[in-house]
Write a protein that holds these residues in place. Structure first.
Motif, PDB file in Angstrom:
ATOM      1  N   GLY A 151     -37.388  22.615  45.149  1.00  7.55           N
ATOM      2  CA  GLY A 151     -38.203  23.733  44.676  1.00  7.55           C
ATOM      3  C   GLY A 151     -39.511  23.182  44.127  1.00  7.55           C
ATOM      4  O   GLY A 151     -40.225  22.467  44.808  1.00  7.55           O
ATOM      5  N   SER A 152     -39.787  23.460  42.866  1.00  8.10           N
ATOM      6  CA  SER A 152     -41.034  22.978  42.262  1.00  8.10           C
ATOM      7  C   SER A 152     -40.831  21.752  41.376  1.00  8.10           C
ATOM      8  O   SER A 152     -41.778  21.261  40.769  1.00  8.10           O
ATOM      9  N   ASP A 153     -39.607  21.235  41.291  1.00  6.44           N
ATOM     10  CA  ASP A 153     -39.296  20.112  40.399  1.00  6.44           C
ATOM     11  C   ASP A 153     -39.027  18.849  41.207  1.00  6.44           C
ATOM     12  O   ASP A 153     -38.158  18.846  42.087  1.00  6.44           O
ATOM     13  N   LEU A 154     -39.762  17.775  40.932  1.00 12.58           N
ATOM     14  CA  LEU A 154     -39.551  16.504  41.629  1.00 12.58           C
ATOM     15  C   LEU A 154     -38.187  15.925  41.285  1.00 12.58           C
ATOM     16  O   LEU A 154     -37.650  16.152  40.203  1.00 12.58           O
ATOM     17  N   GLN A 155     -37.638  15.133  42.215  1.00  8.06           N
ATOM     18  CA  GLN A 155     -36.311  14.548  42.029  1.00  8.06           C
ATOM     19  C   GLN A 155     -36.369  13.024  42.037  1.00  8.06           C
ATOM     20  O   GLN A 155     -37.289  12.432  42.598  1.00  8.06           O
ATOM     21  N   TYR A 156     -35.323  12.428  41.445  1.00  7.17           N
ATOM     22  CA  TYR A 156     -35.173  10.976  41.364  1.00  7.17           C
ATOM     23  C   TYR A 156     -33.717  10.610  41.602  1.00  7.17           C
ATOM     24  O   TYR A 156     -32.822  11.354  41.234  1.00  7.17           O
ATOM     25  N   ARG A 157     -33.499   9.437  42.198  1.00  9.81           N
ATOM     26  CA  ARG A 157     -32.155   8.851  42.231  1.00  9.81           C
ATOM     27  C   ARG A 157     -32.132   7.855  41.085  1.00  9.81           C
ATOM     28  O   ARG A 157     -33.006   6.982  40.994  1.00  9.81           O
ATOM     29  N   ILE A 158     -31.145   7.994  40.198  1.00 10.04           N
ATOM     30  CA  ILE A 158     -31.035   7.112  39.038  1.00 10.04           C
ATOM     31  C   ILE A 158     -29.680   6.418  39.052  1.00 10.04           C
ATOM     32  O   ILE A 158     -28.724   6.892  39.681  1.00 10.04           O
ATOM     33  N   ARG A 159     -29.619   5.265  38.353  1.00 10.24           N
ATOM     34  CA  ARG A 159     -28.363   4.510  38.252  1.00 10.24           C
ATOM     35  C   ARG A 159     -28.169   4.106  36.807  1.00 10.24           C
ATOM     36  O   ARG A 159     -29.114   3.689  36.131  1.00 10.24           O
ATOM     37  N   GLY A 160     -26.947   4.188  36.359  1.00 10.41           N
ATOM     38  CA  GLY A 160     -26.662   3.752  34.994  1.00 10.41           C
ATOM     39  C   GLY A 160     -25.483   4.477  34.415  1.00 10.41           C
ATOM     40  O   GLY A 160     -24.571   4.876  35.132  1.00 10.41           O
ATOM     41  N   GLY A 161     -25.531   4.639  33.101  1.00  8.64           N
ATOM     42  CA  GLY A 161     -24.405   5.242  32.411  1.00  8.64           C
ATOM     43  C   GLY A 161     -23.320   4.216  32.187  1.00  8.64           C
ATOM     44  O   GLY A 161     -23.484   3.021  32.460  1.00  8.64           O
ATOM     45  N   ALA A 162     -22.198   4.660  31.733  1.00  5.06           N
ATOM     46  CA  ALA A 162     -21.101   3.772  31.358  1.00  5.06           C
ATOM     47  C   ALA A 162     -20.531   2.997  32.546  1.00  5.06           C
ATOM     48  O   ALA A 162     -20.108   1.858  32.390  1.00  5.06           O
ATOM     49  N   ILE A 163     -20.532   3.604  33.743  1.00  6.65           N
ATOM     50  CA  ILE A 163     -19.924   2.920  34.889  1.00  6.65           C
ATOM     51  C   ILE A 163     -20.914   2.626  36.013  1.00  6.65           C
ATOM     52  O   ILE A 163     -20.520   2.277  37.112  1.00  6.65           O
ATOM     53  N   GLY A 164     -22.200   2.752  35.745  1.00  8.71           N
ATOM     54  CA  GLY A 164     -23.227   2.414  36.731  1.00  8.71           C
ATOM     55  C   GLY A 164     -23.308   3.369  37.903  1.00  8.71           C
ATOM     56  O   GLY A 164     -23.692   2.968  38.992  1.00  8.71           O
ATOM     57  N   GLN A 165     -22.938   4.616  37.685  1.00  6.23           N
ATOM     58  CA  GLN A 165     -22.957   5.582  38.781  1.00  6.23           C
ATOM     59  C   GLN A 165     -24.376   5.966  39.164  1.00  6.23           C
ATOM     60  O   GLN A 165     -25.294   5.868  38.379  1.00  6.23           O
ATOM     61  N   HIS A 166     -24.520   6.400  40.402  1.00 10.95           N
ATOM     62  CA  HIS A 166     -25.797   6.913  40.909  1.00 10.95           C
ATOM     63  C   HIS A 166     -25.739   8.427  40.844  1.00 10.95           C
ATOM     64  O   HIS A 166     -24.694   9.020  41.049  1.00 10.95           O
TER      65      HIS A 166
END
Length: 73
Positions: free
Chosen positions: A45-60
């Motif tokens: 839509g009007s909001d850009l997206q990102y793929r991120i990695r991290g958190g407690a178990i390194g999830q994407h």
């Protein structure tokens, strides 16, 4: 054309939406974890997206720009 606010490699804080709700509304009680920007993605839509990695178990995960904030360095 919109320009991404964050760059690959930057550390961001992700406000996880509540899994208890059917809408993507941030849960104030949910932990705010640090993630790394892995990839810039096209807008949803009007909001850009990102793929991120991290958190407690390194999830994407894929998030919108409005769901993340830069981690103070």
């Amino acid at each position: 054309m919109s320009v991404h606010k964050f760059k690959v490699g930057q550390r961001v804080k992700f406000d996880a939406p509540s899994l208890r709700l059917t809408t993507r509304v941030a849960d104030p009680d949910a932990p705010k974890e640090n993630y790394e920007i892995m990839q810039l993605l096209p807008p949803a839509g009007s909001d850009l997206q990102y793929r991120i990695r991290g958190g407690a178990i390194g999830q994407h995960r894929v998030v919108t720009e409005s769901e993340i904030d830069l981690v103070a360095q």
